[in-house]
Design a protein around this motif. Structure first.
Motif, PDB file in Angstrom:
ATOM      1  N   GLU A  73       0.978  -0.534   4.354  1.00  0.00           N
ATOM      2  CA  GLU A  73       1.349  -1.111   3.055  1.00  0.00           C
ATOM      3  C   GLU A  73       2.768  -0.732   2.650  1.00  0.00           C
ATOM      4  OE1 GLU A  73      -1.577   0.188   3.592  1.00  0.00           O
ATOM      5  OE2 GLU A  73      -3.049  -1.308   2.981  1.00  0.00           O
ATOM      6  N   LEU A 121       2.753 -11.662   4.555  1.00  0.00           N
ATOM      7  CA  LEU A 121       1.307 -11.876   4.477  1.00  0.00           C
ATOM      8  C   LEU A 121       0.657 -11.632   5.844  1.00  0.00           C
ATOM      9  CD1 LEU A 121       1.293 -15.020   2.200  1.00  0.00           C
ATOM     10  CD2 LEU A 121       0.756 -12.689   1.570  1.00  0.00           C
ATOM     11  N   VAL A 181       4.800  -3.459   3.921  1.00  0.00           N
ATOM     12  CA  VAL A 181       4.517  -4.716   3.215  1.00  0.00           C
ATOM     13  C   VAL A 181       5.169  -4.697   1.836  1.00  0.00           C
ATOM     14  CG1 VAL A 181       2.704  -6.165   2.282  1.00  0.00           C
ATOM     15  CG2 VAL A 181       2.369  -5.041   4.471  1.00  0.00           C
ATOM     16  N   LEU A 220       7.697  -4.014  -9.420  1.00  0.00           N
ATOM     17  CA  LEU A 220       6.292  -3.676  -9.174  1.00  0.00           C
ATOM     18  C   LEU A 220       6.136  -3.028  -7.797  1.00  0.00           C
ATOM     19  CD1 LEU A 220       3.866  -4.039 -10.931  1.00  0.00           C
ATOM     20  CD2 LEU A 220       3.326  -6.133  -9.728  1.00  0.00           C
ATOM     21  N   SER A 221       6.823  -3.590  -6.795  1.00  0.00           N
ATOM     22  CA  SER A 221       6.739  -3.000  -5.461  1.00  0.00           C
ATOM     23  C   SER A 221       7.331  -1.601  -5.465  1.00  0.00           C
ATOM     24  CB  SER A 221       7.493  -3.862  -4.453  1.00  0.00           C
ATOM     25  OG  SER A 221       7.166  -5.201  -4.593  1.00  0.00           O
ATOM     26  N   ALA A 275      -0.847  -2.797  -4.625  1.00  0.00           N
ATOM     27  CA  ALA A 275      -0.466  -1.511  -5.211  1.00  0.00           C
ATOM     28  C   ALA A 275      -1.695  -0.781  -5.727  1.00  0.00           C
ATOM     29  CB  ALA A 275       0.540  -1.729  -6.337  1.00  0.00           C
ATOM     30  N   THR A 331       8.080 -14.406   3.204  1.00  0.00           N
ATOM     31  CA  THR A 331       6.778 -14.379   2.533  1.00  0.00           C
ATOM     32  C   THR A 331       5.652 -14.527   3.547  1.00  0.00           C
ATOM     33  OG1 THR A 331       7.896 -15.585   0.796  1.00  0.00           O
ATOM     34  CG2 THR A 331       5.535 -15.328   0.577  1.00  0.00           C
ATOM     35  N   PHE A 333       8.004  -7.174   0.261  1.00  0.00           N
ATOM     36  CA  PHE A 333       7.865  -7.909  -1.005  1.00  0.00           C
ATOM     37  C   PHE A 333       8.993  -7.530  -1.967  1.00  0.00           C
ATOM     38  CE2 PHE A 333       3.252  -8.765  -0.035  1.00  0.00           C
ATOM     39  CZ  PHE A 333       3.437 -10.133   0.054  1.00  0.00           C
ATOM     40  N   ALA A 349       5.046   1.073  -7.037  1.00  0.00           N
ATOM     41  CA  ALA A 349       3.960   1.455  -6.123  1.00  0.00           C
ATOM     42  C   ALA A 349       4.494   2.339  -5.010  1.00  0.00           C
ATOM     43  CB  ALA A 349       3.312   0.203  -5.552  1.00  0.00           C
ATOM     44  N   LYS A 361       1.291   4.401   5.855  1.00  0.00           N
ATOM     45  CA  LYS A 361       0.378   3.264   5.916  1.00  0.00           C
ATOM     46  C   LYS A 361       1.188   2.002   6.113  1.00  0.00           C
ATOM     47  CE  LYS A 361      -2.943   5.048   2.588  1.00  0.00           C
ATOM     48  NZ  LYS A 361      -2.964   5.073   1.145  1.00  0.00           N
ATOM     49  N   LEU A 390       0.485  -7.983   6.436  1.00  0.00           N
ATOM     50  CA  LEU A 390      -0.571  -7.397   5.599  1.00  0.00           C
ATOM     51  C   LEU A 390      -1.938  -7.536   6.276  1.00  0.00           C
ATOM     52  CD1 LEU A 390      -1.156  -6.186   2.784  1.00  0.00           C
ATOM     53  CD2 LEU A 390      -1.553  -8.482   1.979  1.00  0.00           C
ATOM     54  N   VAL A 436       1.003  -8.429  -5.148  1.00  0.00           N
ATOM     55  CA  VAL A 436       1.603  -7.087  -5.048  1.00  0.00           C
ATOM     56  C   VAL A 436       0.853  -6.121  -5.970  1.00  0.00           C
ATOM     57  CG1 VAL A 436       3.667  -5.751  -5.562  1.00  0.00           C
ATOM     58  CG2 VAL A 436       3.851  -7.845  -4.277  1.00  0.00           C
ATOM     59  N   LEU A 479      11.816  -9.526  -0.940  1.00  0.00           N
ATOM     60  CA  LEU A 479      11.652 -10.907  -1.415  1.00  0.00           C
ATOM     61  C   LEU A 479      12.062 -11.006  -2.882  1.00  0.00           C
ATOM     62  CD1 LEU A 479      10.560 -13.784  -0.918  1.00  0.00           C
ATOM     63  CD2 LEU A 479       8.387 -12.987  -1.791  1.00  0.00           C
ATOM     64  N   ALA A 526       4.947   5.833  -6.261  1.00  0.00           N
ATOM     65  CA  ALA A 526       3.685   6.530  -6.532  1.00  0.00           C
ATOM     66  C   ALA A 526       2.866   6.762  -5.275  1.00  0.00           C
ATOM     67  CB  ALA A 526       2.868   5.728  -7.543  1.00  0.00           C
ATOM     68  N   MET A 527       3.284   6.138  -4.153  1.00  0.00           N
ATOM     69  CA  MET A 527       2.449   6.220  -2.938  1.00  0.00           C
ATOM     70  C   MET A 527       2.226   7.649  -2.467  1.00  0.00           C
ATOM     71  SD  MET A 527       3.226   3.269  -0.219  1.00  0.00           S
ATOM     72  CE  MET A 527       1.951   3.323   1.005  1.00  0.00           C
ATOM     73  N   VAL A 559      -3.639   0.573  -2.715  1.00  0.00           N
ATOM     74  CA  VAL A 559      -2.931   1.667  -2.037  1.00  0.00           C
ATOM     75  C   VAL A 559      -3.018   2.953  -2.860  1.00  0.00           C
ATOM     76  CG1 VAL A 559      -0.616   2.488  -1.501  1.00  0.00           C
ATOM     77  CG2 VAL A 559      -1.346   0.298  -0.685  1.00  0.00           C
ATOM     78  N   LEU A 560      -2.893   2.812  -4.171  1.00  0.00           N
ATOM     79  CA  LEU A 560      -2.821   4.014  -4.997  1.00  0.00           C
ATOM     80  C   LEU A 560      -4.189   4.626  -5.280  1.00  0.00           C
ATOM     81  CD1 LEU A 560      -0.048   3.084  -7.539  1.00  0.00           C
ATOM     82  CD2 LEU A 560       0.116   4.312  -5.404  1.00  0.00           C
ATOM     83  N   ARG A 619       0.960  10.247  -3.433  1.00  0.00           N
ATOM     84  CA  ARG A 619       0.208  10.552  -4.650  1.00  0.00           C
ATOM     85  C   ARG A 619      -0.242  11.998  -4.733  1.00  0.00           C
ATOM     86  NH1 ARG A 619      -4.642   6.787  -2.527  1.00  0.00           N
ATOM     87  NH2 ARG A 619      -5.101   8.068  -0.757  1.00  0.00           N
TER      88      ARG A 619
END
Lengths: 497, 198
Positions: free
Chosen positions: A110, A24, A113, A143-144, B159, A20, A117, A147, A108, A27, B155, A120, A150-151, B162-163, A153
């Motif tokens: 992210e 961070l 990152v 959730l990670s 997200a 964790t 996560f 994203a 990127k 990030l 997060v 984790l 979808a990155m 980023v999006l 995009r």
């Protein structure tokens, strides 16, 4: 009220805390790193995972340790699964690096990152001893992953996949939560060890429990991706950028195995007679639908998605027979342990194979070219005999041909099924595996006997070539010496159940 | 009638008045402001019930964050209230039925004996602050899920950025050093063409 406050023992959760903190730090560092290739971020992410693995090795005592008011459990199963988790994520990030760099919206910091996560989240799931932490870990992972899908995009397919994944994932989480709340209503506790004790002492309302169990199993089946809750798998595997598909297809299976073990096998095992039947139906349906639908696919990613469904069905057989072994003629811990460790072995073997298969797709992909159609593998032997050989190993192993790791995974699960006396289940599993062998062997046929369509030389960096080769050779090596991995699985589960 | 009961009735009257104004005010900004008043009075009633945490939470979350956002939206959008009000009488019977059903359901839940709080449990011992109790639990027994929840929110934030963040490309910002370094050859293209006659 603060007099009796004790600082929780942080040692069992040291890898989580370290990860964790580093996530961070990375990030924040990403703001000052100017390099467009994000090399410092990548190196730091990998170093974090390596250090986590080292911490896990050093702090592993083999004892069962609870901390954070019994919400966190650290046992040998958690240690082994987490160790393999770090290894998988390290390999996955190496594989996807070139692919991500070639696709602008994903290149990127992210990306790394979010991957950390997600890791984790999986660690939290593996170590969860409380419904609350289990759910939070699952959400952190999901959730990670949404994203990450979808990155990319600018791609319509990826966005659609992310949307589907998000909506169905939310539905699955809802089911899981509903099941958990029902079980909480019946027993009055959210803690898994406490739950086991209360169920054993009896007195809970059985119909409420079964009601909750149905939802719980449905939620877990969604996350594992077994029929009839498999609809998202092919679309997400196909639509997600291959680097992310690799991530979704490999590491989360370890965490999913862990939560099935913790929730059903240790938490609700007094209800085993009920969930055993549910899992059996799921397993048989998955093997049938997964293997039959995979035959019709022309896209390799979609084919591997259906193969994932069938493999997860096969793995469930191991968990199902563990309970049968416990039930028939009184509890038999040796047979149960055998069945569970064969399921764990299956998951580890599957993760290893699937990483290598997607690694091959990533190896052939380049900027603006995905290499995810079966066509793209035509005549691979003429372009690169070595990597055609690697793909051959993966496909043979997935089909369960001796002597590769996939064979021993299937063999040990089948052995557990036969010992438990359910011959019809073993016969069904073998028949569907034979049907499945067809589409794996078709890939081999395409690589060796068809003329190449695409003659561009393979331009993957050296580290990628070495890693894919090592991965392929590991599949062969563990196939010759499966007892190395098998004994680790058996030892891990022996102290944890 | 003692003072707390009297205060409760005063707050209740304000609450009912504010809620009525939310749906009857012609100006949407007035309606939103009355909604703020309703939330605030709700918070006051909770404080009377010794639920300080809920009282603070509703004021911070709803009044402080949600309603401010809401007001912004209401002020920025040009909402034609007369159009929304069309067909009010036509939809009234359905609305009344739904409202009555809700009252009935609430009565069934609150009236049934399963949901009665025993009188002994309802009385809190003196000097117990529920903010303090919640806080103590959150940072002792539940510190692990609490921190995890914060990471889940982080997060979500990463997200979302980023999006949606596409860099400062679509702004009118012009890099001065690029502007100075520009050469005539970059701007004007001289074409060689045969002369054309009319």
């Amino acid at each position: 009220m603060f007099e009796n406050f004790v600082v929780p023992n942080l040692l069992p959760a040291l890898p989580e805390l370290f990860l964790t903190t580093m996530a961070l730090v990375i990030l924040m560092l990403d703001l000052v790193v100017k390099s467009p290739r994000r090399t410092p971020i990548f190196v730091l992410t990998q170093a974090t995972l390596v250090v986590c693995a080292l911490i896990q090795l050093v702090t592993s005592t083999g004892e069962v340790a609870f901390t954070f008011s019994n919400m966190f459990v650290d046992d040998l199963m958690a240690d082994v699964l987490k160790f393999f988790l770090y290894a998988t994520v390290i390999v996955v990030l190496f594989y996807s690096r070139g692919y991500v760099l070639d696709r602008e919206p994903m290149a990127k910091g992210e990306f790394y990152v979010l991957a950390l996560f997600a890791t984790l989240g999986m660690m939290v799931m593996i170590s969860a001893n409380h419904f609350l932490t289990l759910y939070l870990g699952l959400e952190l992972l999901s959730l990670s992953l949404y994203a990450m899908v979808a990155m990319n995009r600018d791609s319509v397919v990826s966005t659609e996949a992310a949307m589907k994944y998000f909506v169905l994932g939310a539905l699955a989480s809802g089911m899981l939560l509903y099941g958990m709340s029902m079980i909480y209503g019946a027993t009055g506790t959210l803690e898994i060890t406490e739950l086991t004790m209360r169920l054993a002492s009896g007195g809970a309302n059985k119909s409420v429990l079964i009601f909750g169990l149905v939802f719980l199993v449905a939620g877990l089946a969604f996350k594992l991706g077994v029929v009839p809750f498999h609809m998202w798998i092919p679309d997400v595997y196909h639509g997600a950028p291959t680097g992310v598909t690799l991530f979704i297809g490999s590491a989360p299976k370890l965490a999913a195995f862990a939560i099935v073990m913790r929730l059903l096998v240790s938490g609700l095992w007094t209800l085993a007679a009920d969930w055993q039947n549910m899992l059996m139906i799921l397993a048989v349906l998955s093997m049938a639908v997964g293997n039959l639908a995979a035959i019709a696919q022309t896209n390799l990613k979609r084919m591997l998605a259906y193969s994932a469904i069938s493999h997860m069905g096969f793995m469930l057989l191991g968990i199902v027979t563990g309970v049968v072994a416990r039930k028939s003629g009184g509890p038999d811990p040796v047979l149960a342990l055998n069945a569970y460790s064969s399921a764990m072995f299956y998951v580890l073997a599957y993760v290893m194979m699937t990483a290598c298969a997607f690694g091959m797709i990533l190896l052939l992909a380049r900027a603006g070219f995905e290499a995810d159609e079966l066509e793209d593998f035509k005549g691979l032997n003429k372009r690169s005999p070595w990597f055609a050989g690697m793909m051959l190993i993966v496909m043979f192993s997935m089909a369960g041909i001796p002597f590769f790791i996939g064979f021993f995974a299937k063999f040990s699960v089948l052995q557990a099924v036969v010992i438990s006396g359910q011959y019809w289940l073993a016969i069904v599993a073998v028949i569907f595996s034979l049907i499945g062998a067809f589409y794996y062997l078709r890939v081999v046929k395409i690589m060796y006997f068809d003329a190449p369509v695409d003659t561009t030389p393979i331009a993957a960096p050296l580290d990628m070539r070495v890693l894919v080769s090592a991965n392929g050779l590991a599949i062969a090596l563990f196939g010759i010496f499966p007892q190395w991995l098998m004994s680790i699985c058996a030892a891990a589960l022996k102290n944890s159940l | 009638m003692d003072i707390p009961t009297l205060t409760f009735f005063a707050f209740a009257a304000v609450l009912i008045f504010a809620s009525m104004r939310v749906i009857t005010a012609r100006n949407p900004v007035h309606a939103a402001l009355h909604l703020i008043l309703a939330f605030f009075t709700c918070g006051a009633i909770w404080a009377l019930l010794q639920a300080e945490f809920l009282a603070i939470a509703i004021i911070l979350v709803y009044v402080g964050a949600v309603m401010v956002l809401f007001l912004f939206v209401v002020m920025m959008l040009d909402i034609n209230m007369d159009r929304i009000r069309q067909g009010f009488w036509k939809h009234l019977p359905l609305g009344v039925v739904i409202g009555l059903l809700m009252v009935l359901e609430m009565g069934m839940v609150l009236g049934s004996r399963y949901f009665q709080v025993p009188a002994a449990d309802a009385i809190e011992p003196a000097n117990v602050s529920n903010v303090k109790t919640l806080g103590a639990l959150m940072f002792s027994d539940y510190v692990y899920p609490f921190e995890l929840a914060s990471i889940v929110l982080l997060v979500g934030m990463i997200a979302a950025i980023v999006l949606t963040h596409r860099g400062p490309k679509n702004t009118k910002y012009i890099n001065p050093s690029k502007q100075i370094a520009v050469k005539a050859q970059d701007r004007v293209r001289v074409l060689q063409m045969p002369v054309e006659k009319e």
